[in-house]
Design a protein around this motif. Structure first.
Motif, mmCIF file in Angstrom:
data_model
loop_
_atom_site.group_PDB
_atom_site.id
_atom_site.type_symbol
_atom_site.label_atom_id
_atom_site.label_comp_id
_atom_site.label_asym_id
_atom_site.label_seq_id
_atom_site.Cartn_x
_atom_site.Cartn_y
_atom_site.Cartn_z
ATOM 1 N N LEU A 1 4.425 7.074 5.603
ATOM 2 C CA LEU A 1 3.220 7.368 4.841
ATOM 3 C C LEU A 1 2.612 8.693 5.293
ATOM 4 C CD1 LEU A 1 1.559 3.836 4.782
ATOM 5 C CD2 LEU A 1 3.414 4.758 3.368
ATOM 6 N N ARG A 2 1.662 9.208 4.521
ATOM 7 C CA ARG A 2 1.024 10.485 4.875
ATOM 8 C C ARG A 2 0.296 10.409 6.220
ATOM 9 N NH1 ARG A 2 -0.655 10.607 -0.740
ATOM 10 N NH2 ARG A 2 0.768 11.929 -1.926
ATOM 11 N N ASN A 3 -0.148 9.222 6.597
ATOM 12 C CA ASN A 3 -0.840 9.088 7.891
ATOM 13 C C ASN A 3 0.142 8.893 9.049
ATOM 14 O OD1 ASN A 3 0.057 6.480 7.576
ATOM 15 N ND2 ASN A 3 -1.978 5.562 7.342
ATOM 16 N N GLY A 4 1.435 8.920 8.749
ATOM 17 C CA GLY A 4 2.445 8.798 9.793
ATOM 18 C C GLY A 4 2.962 7.398 10.038
ATOM 19 N N TRP A 5 2.301 6.408 9.433
ATOM 20 C CA TRP A 5 2.789 5.043 9.621
ATOM 21 C C TRP A 5 4.185 4.917 9.023
ATOM 22 C CZ3 TRP A 5 -2.000 1.555 8.208
ATOM 23 C CH2 TRP A 5 -3.007 1.814 9.150
ATOM 24 N N THR A 6 5.050 4.159 9.725
ATOM 25 C CA THR A 6 6.456 4.040 9.350
ATOM 26 C C THR A 6 6.828 2.578 9.125
ATOM 27 O OG1 THR A 6 7.020 6.013 10.618
ATOM 28 C CG2 THR A 6 8.814 4.514 10.094
ATOM 29 N N TYR A 7 7.612 2.341 8.086
ATOM 30 C CA TYR A 7 8.060 0.993 7.760
ATOM 31 C C TYR A 7 9.572 1.011 7.541
ATOM 32 C CZ TYR A 7 3.119 0.148 7.022
ATOM 33 O OH TYR A 7 1.756 0.039 7.187
ATOM 34 N N THR B 1 0.849 -1.200 0.000
ATOM 35 C CA THR B 1 0.000 0.000 0.000
ATOM 36 C C THR B 1 0.879 1.242 0.000
ATOM 37 O OG1 THR B 1 -1.546 -1.271 1.340
ATOM 38 C CG2 THR B 1 -1.977 1.091 1.097
ATOM 39 N N VAL B 2 1.457 1.552 -1.153
ATOM 40 C CA VAL B 2 2.428 2.645 -1.215
ATOM 41 C C VAL B 2 1.886 3.882 -1.890
ATOM 42 C CG1 VAL B 2 4.400 1.100 -1.169
ATOM 43 C CG2 VAL B 2 3.392 1.724 -3.358
ATOM 44 N N TYR B 3 0.576 3.950 -2.144
ATOM 45 C CA TYR B 3 0.038 5.095 -2.880
ATOM 46 C C TYR B 3 0.141 6.370 -2.073
ATOM 47 C CZ TYR B 3 -4.045 4.142 0.037
ATOM 48 O OH TYR B 3 -4.872 3.928 1.100
ATOM 49 N N ASN B 4 0.284 6.277 -0.732
ATOM 50 C CA ASN B 4 0.383 7.477 0.096
ATOM 51 C C ASN B 4 1.761 7.614 0.747
ATOM 52 O OD1 ASN B 4 0.094 5.308 1.749
ATOM 53 N ND2 ASN B 4 -1.404 6.247 3.112
ATOM 54 N N LEU B 5 2.779 7.173 0.009
ATOM 55 C CA LEU B 5 4.155 7.320 0.472
ATOM 56 C C LEU B 5 4.503 8.797 0.541
ATOM 57 C CD1 LEU B 5 6.513 5.438 1.184
ATOM 58 C CD2 LEU B 5 7.225 5.581 -1.193
ATOM 59 N N ASN B 6 5.091 9.249 1.641
ATOM 60 C CA ASN B 6 5.328 10.672 1.847
ATOM 61 C C ASN B 6 6.823 11.020 1.948
ATOM 62 O OD1 ASN B 6 4.616 13.364 2.244
ATOM 63 N ND2 ASN B 6 4.613 13.133 4.468
ATOM 64 N N VAL B 7 7.529 10.308 2.805
ATOM 65 C CA VAL B 7 8.958 10.561 2.989
ATOM 66 C C VAL B 7 9.706 9.228 2.905
ATOM 67 C CG1 VAL B 7 10.757 11.491 4.482
ATOM 68 C CG2 VAL B 7 8.478 12.513 4.500
ATOM 69 N N ARG C 1 8.283 13.187 -1.118
ATOM 70 C CA ARG C 1 7.654 12.888 -2.394
ATOM 71 C C ARG C 1 7.854 14.030 -3.381
ATOM 72 N NH1 ARG C 1 5.832 7.728 -3.767
ATOM 73 N NH2 ARG C 1 4.240 7.885 -5.396
ATOM 74 N N GLY C 2 7.967 15.237 -2.844
ATOM 75 C CA GLY C 2 8.152 16.409 -3.689
ATOM 76 C C GLY C 2 9.599 16.704 -4.044
ATOM 77 N N GLY C 3 10.527 15.894 -3.530
ATOM 78 C CA GLY C 3 11.917 16.046 -3.923
ATOM 79 C C GLY C 3 12.793 16.848 -2.978
ATOM 80 N N ILE C 4 12.280 17.230 -1.831
ATOM 81 C CA ILE C 4 13.096 17.959 -0.852
ATOM 82 C C ILE C 4 13.980 16.955 -0.123
ATOM 83 C CG2 ILE C 4 13.060 19.382 1.210
ATOM 84 C CD1 ILE C 4 10.321 20.411 0.264
ATOM 85 N N THR C 5 15.262 17.269 -0.052
ATOM 86 C CA THR C 5 16.228 16.341 0.546
ATOM 87 C C THR C 5 16.808 16.893 1.847
ATOM 88 O OG1 THR C 5 18.024 17.275 -0.782
ATOM 89 C CG2 THR C 5 16.874 15.361 -1.682
ATOM 90 N N ASN C 6 17.290 15.982 2.660
ATOM 91 C CA ASN C 6 17.926 16.331 3.924
ATOM 92 C C ASN C 6 19.051 15.331 4.151
ATOM 93 O OD1 ASN C 6 18.319 17.559 6.469
ATOM 94 N ND2 ASN C 6 17.118 15.960 7.457
ATOM 95 N N TYR C 7 20.219 15.821 4.579
ATOM 96 C CA TYR C 7 21.379 14.956 4.767
ATOM 97 C C TYR C 7 21.999 15.162 6.143
ATOM 98 C CZ TYR C 7 21.357 14.299 -0.314
ATOM 99 O OH TYR C 7 21.004 13.991 -1.608
#
Length: 116
Positions: free
Chosen positions: A99-105, A27-33, A53-59
């Motif tokens: 995910l957008r709902n905050g669930w983490t995998y 169920t990856v349709y709402n992948l966020n980060v 998802r929008g391409g903003i990166t952090n290192y």
């Protein structure tokens, strides 16, 4: 439910390069980060790099200028290109999806060893 599978770890000499890949399924349709973390023996797991998802990166400061995270949103994959590797980069690397709902995998982890 989301499943993450990593690939690309291994042994490399100092100064060398490796590319890690993570593929998400389910169920990856709402992948966020999407991100990469690492954990060295005796240390806490730490953020290496992340991309939205929008391409903003952090290192992490320790990898800036050496590592690059990228993603293919259509394929639900993201990569970590690691250049100029150092011995202190040795760790188990984990990919992470939020995910957008905050669930983490998390992925199962892949070993990266930098040694001569």
């Amino acid at each position: 439910q989301v499943q993450l599978v990593e690939s690309g770890g291994g042994l490399v000499q100092p100064g060398g390069s490796l590319r890690l890949s993570c593929a998400a399924s389910g169920t990856v349709y709402n992948l966020n980060v999407m991100g990469w973390y690492r954990q060295a023996p005796g240390k806490q797991r730490e953020l290496v790099a992340a991309i939205t998802r929008g391409g903003i990166t952090n290192y992490a400061d320790s990898v800036k200028g050496r590592f690059t995270i990228s993603s293919d949103n259509a394929k639900n994959t993201w990569d970590l290109q690691m250049n100029s590797l150092k011995s202190e980069d040795t760790a188990v690397y984990y990919c992470k999806a939020v995910l957008r709902n905050g669930w983490t995998y998390w992925g199962q982890g892949t070993q990266v060893t930098v040694s001569s």
